[in-house]
Design a protein around this motif. Structure first.
Motif, mmCIF file in Angstrom:
data_model
loop_
_atom_site.group_PDB
_atom_site.id
_atom_site.type_symbol
_atom_site.label_atom_id
_atom_site.label_comp_id
_atom_site.label_asym_id
_atom_site.label_seq_id
_atom_site.Cartn_x
_atom_site.Cartn_y
_atom_site.Cartn_z
ATOM 1 N N UNK A 9 0.828 -1.203 0.000
ATOM 2 C CA UNK A 9 0.000 0.000 0.000
ATOM 3 C C UNK A 9 0.863 1.255 0.000
ATOM 4 N N UNK A 10 1.928 1.252 0.797
ATOM 5 C CA UNK A 10 2.840 2.386 0.846
ATOM 6 C C UNK A 10 3.486 2.615 -0.519
ATOM 7 N N UNK A 11 3.903 1.547 -1.168
ATOM 8 C CA UNK A 11 4.505 1.665 -2.504
ATOM 9 C C UNK A 11 3.507 2.242 -3.503
ATOM 10 N N UNK A 12 2.251 1.847 -3.391
ATOM 11 C CA UNK A 12 1.205 2.363 -4.275
ATOM 12 C C UNK A 12 1.013 3.867 -4.064
ATOM 13 N N UNK A 13 0.953 4.276 -2.798
ATOM 14 C CA UNK A 13 0.795 5.690 -2.470
ATOM 15 C C UNK A 13 1.992 6.489 -2.963
ATOM 16 N N UNK A 14 3.193 5.972 -2.740
ATOM 17 C CA UNK A 14 4.403 6.676 -3.162
ATOM 18 C C UNK A 14 4.476 6.802 -4.680
ATOM 19 N N UNK A 15 4.032 5.798 -5.398
ATOM 20 C CA UNK A 15 4.031 5.849 -6.862
ATOM 21 C C UNK A 15 3.090 6.951 -7.350
ATOM 22 N N UNK A 16 1.920 7.076 -6.709
ATOM 23 C CA UNK A 16 0.978 8.130 -7.072
ATOM 24 C C UNK A 16 1.569 9.507 -6.757
ATOM 25 N N UNK A 17 2.191 9.624 -5.587
ATOM 26 C CA UNK A 17 2.803 10.896 -5.202
ATOM 27 C C UNK A 17 3.913 11.281 -6.173
ATOM 28 N N UNK A 18 4.713 10.322 -6.580
ATOM 29 C CA UNK A 18 5.794 10.579 -7.518
ATOM 30 C C UNK A 18 5.241 11.058 -8.861
ATOM 31 N N UNK A 19 4.181 10.429 -9.332
ATOM 32 C CA UNK A 19 3.569 10.825 -10.603
ATOM 33 C C UNK A 19 3.046 12.263 -10.523
ATOM 34 N N UNK A 20 2.407 12.614 -9.407
ATOM 35 C CA UNK A 20 1.902 13.976 -9.221
ATOM 36 C C UNK A 20 3.065 14.962 -9.169
ATOM 37 N N UNK A 21 4.103 14.619 -8.429
ATOM 38 C CA UNK A 21 5.292 15.467 -8.298
ATOM 39 C C UNK A 21 5.916 15.737 -9.665
ATOM 40 N N UNK A 22 6.086 14.685 -10.452
ATOM 41 C CA UNK A 22 6.686 14.842 -11.784
ATOM 42 C C UNK A 22 5.807 15.705 -12.684
ATOM 43 N N UNK A 23 4.493 15.477 -12.637
ATOM 44 C CA UNK A 23 3.564 16.245 -13.468
ATOM 45 C C UNK A 23 3.587 17.725 -13.095
ATOM 46 N N UNK A 24 3.497 18.003 -11.801
ATOM 47 C CA UNK A 24 3.477 19.394 -11.344
ATOM 48 C C UNK A 24 4.792 20.106 -11.659
ATOM 49 N N UNK A 25 5.920 19.426 -11.450
ATOM 50 C CA UNK A 25 7.209 20.053 -11.739
ATOM 51 C C UNK A 25 7.390 20.293 -13.232
ATOM 52 N N UNK A 26 6.834 19.420 -14.054
ATOM 53 C CA UNK A 26 6.894 19.630 -15.501
ATOM 54 C C UNK A 26 6.060 20.841 -15.890
ATOM 55 N N UNK A 27 4.888 20.964 -15.304
ATOM 56 C CA UNK A 27 3.993 22.077 -15.635
ATOM 57 C C UNK A 27 4.462 23.411 -15.070
ATOM 58 N N UNK A 28 4.906 23.401 -13.814
ATOM 59 C CA UNK A 28 5.154 24.658 -13.112
ATOM 60 C C UNK A 28 6.604 24.898 -12.698
ATOM 61 N N UNK A 29 7.473 23.939 -12.916
ATOM 62 C CA UNK A 29 8.837 24.055 -12.412
ATOM 63 C C UNK A 29 8.871 23.673 -10.938
ATOM 64 N N UNK A 30 10.033 23.668 -10.362
ATOM 65 C CA UNK A 30 10.183 23.263 -8.962
ATOM 66 C C UNK A 30 10.046 24.484 -8.059
ATOM 67 N N UNK A 31 8.821 24.992 -7.970
ATOM 68 C CA UNK A 31 8.585 26.214 -7.201
ATOM 69 C C UNK A 31 8.879 26.027 -5.722
ATOM 70 N N UNK A 32 8.650 24.820 -5.201
ATOM 71 C CA UNK A 32 8.916 24.593 -3.779
ATOM 72 C C UNK A 32 10.398 24.777 -3.470
ATOM 73 N N UNK A 33 11.270 24.163 -4.263
ATOM 74 C CA UNK A 33 12.718 24.260 -4.013
ATOM 75 C C UNK A 33 13.199 25.695 -4.152
ATOM 76 N N UNK A 34 12.732 26.385 -5.189
ATOM 77 C CA UNK A 34 13.188 27.763 -5.373
ATOM 78 C C UNK A 34 12.694 28.665 -4.240
ATOM 79 N N UNK A 35 11.472 28.434 -3.767
ATOM 80 C CA UNK A 35 10.947 29.208 -2.646
ATOM 81 C C UNK A 35 11.710 28.879 -1.366
ATOM 82 N N UNK A 36 12.032 27.616 -1.172
ATOM 83 C CA UNK A 36 12.798 27.211 0.010
ATOM 84 C C UNK A 36 14.182 27.862 0.008
#
Length: 70
Positions: A9-36
């Motif tokens: 279950x954890x692996x399933x959740x992490x795979x979904x989170x990774x897909x969202x992370x990759x999609x968002x970073x592709x669309x918007x760039x890594x705004x979290x890292x730059x803000x940090x």
């Protein structure tokens, strides 16, 4: 829940989170890292508070927070 089921279950959740992370970073760039980098660790609290305020607002309006992407 058996350990193997929990791990699966954890692996399933992490795979979904990774897909969202990759999609968002592709669309918007890594705004979290730059803000940090720009504002430091305090930005973690600010972004978390933003999300909590959105949930609070939905709940106060009688809306289901699960119905909206937070």
């Amino acid at each position: 829940m058996a350990d193997k089921v929990k791990v699966a279950k954890l692996k399933e959740i992490q795979a979904k989170e990774l897909a969202i992370y990759e999609e968002k970073n592709t669309l918007y760039g890594d705004s979290f890292a730059s803000t940090l980098i720009e504002h430091g660790p305090v930005v973690l609290v600010i972004r978390l508070e933003d999300k909590l305020n959105r949930i609070k607002s939905l709940l106060l309006k009688g809306m289901d927070p699960c119905s909206e992407s937070i």
